[in-house]
Design a protein around this motif. Sequence first.
Motif, PDB file in Angstrom:
ATOM      1  N   UNK A 167       0.827  -1.204   0.000  1.00 29.78           N
ATOM      2  CA  UNK A 167       0.000   0.000   0.000  1.00 29.78           C
ATOM      3  C   UNK A 167       0.867   1.262   0.000  1.00 29.78           C
ATOM      4  N   UNK A 168       2.024   1.186   0.664  1.00 32.33           N
ATOM      5  CA  UNK A 168       2.816   2.415   0.768  1.00 32.33           C
ATOM      6  C   UNK A 168       3.908   2.533  -0.287  1.00 32.33           C
ATOM      7  N   UNK A 169       4.400   1.400  -0.818  1.00 32.06           N
ATOM      8  CA  UNK A 169       5.582   1.476  -1.653  1.00 32.06           C
ATOM      9  C   UNK A 169       5.331   1.286  -3.136  1.00 32.06           C
ATOM     10  N   UNK A 170       4.154   0.872  -3.532  1.00 35.11           N
ATOM     11  CA  UNK A 170       3.972   0.586  -4.958  1.00 35.11           C
ATOM     12  C   UNK A 170       3.086   1.644  -5.609  1.00 35.11           C
ATOM     13  N   UNK A 204      -0.236   3.712  -4.213  1.00 37.00           N
ATOM     14  CA  UNK A 204      -0.436   5.161  -4.332  1.00 37.00           C
ATOM     15  C   UNK A 204      -1.782   5.468  -4.976  1.00 37.00           C
ATOM     16  N   UNK A 205      -2.078   4.682  -6.019  1.00 33.31           N
ATOM     17  CA  UNK A 205      -3.362   4.875  -6.706  1.00 33.31           C
ATOM     18  C   UNK A 205      -4.509   4.626  -5.744  1.00 33.31           C
ATOM     19  N   UNK A 240      -7.320   7.279  -4.731  1.00 28.48           N
ATOM     20  CA  UNK A 240      -8.739   6.986  -4.931  1.00 28.48           C
ATOM     21  C   UNK A 240      -9.521   7.171  -3.638  1.00 28.48           C
ATOM     22  N   UNK A 241      -8.899   6.769  -2.526  1.00 26.80           N
ATOM     23  CA  UNK A 241      -9.636   6.885  -1.270  1.00 26.80           C
ATOM     24  C   UNK A 241      -9.825   8.352  -0.870  1.00 26.80           C
ATOM     25  N   UNK A 242      -8.906   9.219  -1.305  1.00 27.76           N
ATOM     26  CA  UNK A 242      -9.096  10.642  -0.988  1.00 27.76           C
ATOM     27  C   UNK A 242     -10.231  11.237  -1.808  1.00 27.76           C
ATOM     28  N   UNK A 243     -10.195  10.995  -3.101  1.00 27.26           N
ATOM     29  CA  UNK A 243     -11.206  11.591  -3.967  1.00 27.26           C
ATOM     30  C   UNK A 243     -11.282  10.775  -5.244  1.00 27.26           C
ATOM     31  N   UNK A 282     -11.501  12.865  -8.672  1.00 26.96           N
ATOM     32  CA  UNK A 282     -10.247  13.526  -9.021  1.00 26.96           C
ATOM     33  C   UNK A 282      -9.215  12.499  -9.466  1.00 26.96           C
ATOM     34  N   UNK A 283      -9.182  11.359  -8.769  1.00 28.76           N
ATOM     35  CA  UNK A 283      -8.221  10.319  -9.135  1.00 28.76           C
ATOM     36  C   UNK A 283      -8.491   9.829 -10.549  1.00 28.76           C
TER      37      UNK A 283
END
Lengths: 511, 307
Positions: free
Chosen positions: B175-178, B182-183, B187-190, B193-194
């Motif tokens: 989840x943090x390194x690939x 990042x995607x 996506x979870x933020x918005x 927009x993503x």
Amino acid sequence: MSGFDHDDRHQQGSPSEPQPGARKASEAEAPTSPAVGRDEWVARHGERRARRGGVLGTLEERLAVVPWWVWLTLFVAAACTVPLFSESGYVRRVAFDTVVFMLLALGLNVVVGWGGLLDLGYVAFFGIGAYAYALLASDKYDIHVPTIALIPLVALIGGIAGWLVGLPSRRLTGDYLAIVTLFFFQVFLTATNNGDDVFGRNLTNGPNGILDVDVFSFFGWSLPRVTSTGQFSVRYLYVALAIFGLVYVALRLLNDSRTGRAWRSLREDALAAEVMGMPVNTLKLMAFAFGASVAALTGSVAAALNGSVFPQNFEFPLLITVYTMVILGGAGSQVGVVLGAIIVSVLLEVLREPGDARGLFYLVILLALVGVFRPSLRLAIVLGGTAVLGFVAHLVAGRVDDAWTAGVAEDSGRIAGWVSDWVIVPTQLAGWVPAVSYVTLIALALGLTLVEGWRRVALLIPTLYLAAFVWENVLLDAPESTRYVVLGGLLVAMMIARPQGLLGEKRVEIV
Amino acid sequence: MDTFVQLTLNGLTLGSVYALIALGYSLVYGILKLLNFAHGDVFMVGSFIGFGVLQLLGGATDPVLPLWPLLIVITVSAMAGCAVLGVVIERFAYRPLRDAPRIAPLISALGVSFFLAYSMQVLFGAEQRDYDAFSLDNGKLFLSGFDIGNVRVPLLRIVIIVAAFLLMIVLWLLVTRTRTGKAMKATSYDREAAAMMGIDIDRVIVVAFVLGSALAGAAGVLFALRAPTFPAIGFLAGLKGFTAAVIGGIGSVPGAMAGGLILGFAEAYTQGYISTKWSDLLVFVILIGFMIFRPQGLFGRPDIKKV
């Protein structure tokens, strides 16, 4: 045309002397004229709906003129005549259970349909009502509250419980509420199951339940549960129907009130409602309390009739059953959820009996096919293809090994003989067959939704035959579980194909 | 002291399984804002797949593989099976409802959960299935291990805890390194927009379901190594997993781990010191407490609603 006339008259009137009557009429009768603060599409929703032509449209219009309470009276009166048609205690008992389900569905409709809140603890309130009745009217604590006082009291207890459980929802929305109520449900089950040992005291008899609950008794006139011949006493059906009528009317009036309108606005857009100055939190709690109160009331009826309450009476499957009723009938529509309750309740009873379940299965498949394809070449191909595939498969299997087709189809049922000539029913299934055929069937059925046209027709034929195979060999062997598999599948299918249910209003998304 | 050590150990074992389940909820919720009720039942299916594969490989008493490869094969097949199941559920039960009112996918999820639980009951009956892990390699998993004071720590518990934490670390790295991770975060933020930034939303959602369901499958096997499994187990497991996710802050990976452990410890200590029967009640009280005083959980970010 009429709109044009009204506009004309309006323009003729002197601007300094507006005619309030005329203006009002022009706004109400002229949906074609643009109006400020009114969404065109939404405003014409009713008009578009009414534009259904033909005989059906006229009929619908005529029927819509009859007031709702006439329908309700007719319905309750018709339900009261059920005992005239059948002497069987079983049928009467199913009728009573159906009325209980109708009441439960009405209550859940308040929360889910009108309030738009996902209350997964609903059945716990049903249980709370039943337990409250049982504890206050049995030998357990030797308390015997008169029925006429107890029923309102139980409804009140349920309402208060609903209010309290709804409290965390003040700060929470949708999903969190669902999980809190679901957990509350679990706690209710834990509490009732372990209530026989609360710090050494026995409060609810735990899994053994409370027995010898009092029967209903109004002014010294008590209602025995069974008739002298040991059959289900039909008087409880009448009591339940009377309560159903009262609850229906009360909720109907409630929905037409200020509160009802506020709930709908809350359901459509809680944020907008709040901005408009609605007391959103109070409204949510009220929806919860009303739903819970109806559930508790129903619980008291069920407890009085059964004469006992057990924690097992209030488990998760019941919750799904009531949800299916509400969703199938159409959340938000009282007529809809009552219809849903009748359909699901009867469906569950039919599925209990393998012979009837078989008939229903083929009937539903046939109707669905006719509904999808209409009488057409494709329909003929699908039906003919499936029949031929079945006979060929049966013939081949019979030649290879007699045992493959020798499995006797479950005895009763009119079409059992015909089915046993068509579907392969081995005497003994290999251990892996049920799982593999079941999973393949699901895969095929899901695959059907992905392909179009002739490919779908071609895929449909093996799917149908496999469905018959799985139904005969796997599902009919476990009717109890099958009933709930059907409900689960129905819920998903309804949500995707027709989320508004049979009679619900299609939700108009306003952006 | 011995009781305390024993209970801590119980809590750690239980908590690591809860954490694995909670991660699945968190991943999906973070991206779709959907409470995947069927997740608990995916866990249950995972434990059954493990059981089936174990039987195929000769059963616990006479397996064709040595102990460690056997455990790995069971776990991996359960993970793979559950991943497929998760993708199918997403594709057919949730995707058509992505733009529907929020209550619609929830009800669909409820239906899927019920469908899975009772399908398993139709196919395999309601009775309990025991892996019989004691028979594996002459009870090695139970008899070997080390001692803390007077408390025996059997190998099995170590296996469960280590496996669970390994999986969590792998997930954390993913989840943090690939790029995919990042995607997912974007996506979870918005979501909109993503999508405009060229992220394939459908793919991200599928990945979330694959990862979450695979973890649930692993959790199913790890759980069923110690306790028998049955079709109705998914309900309670899902409930606990979701509670753990909420406590930790739903949508947050470390939060799910912390929440799972907190829940495991709370349950173990209540069962040990107060009563085995009422541990559910305590968990409920904790949940309500978090809901009221810290709805965003330990690690979550407050949900600020934009209009």
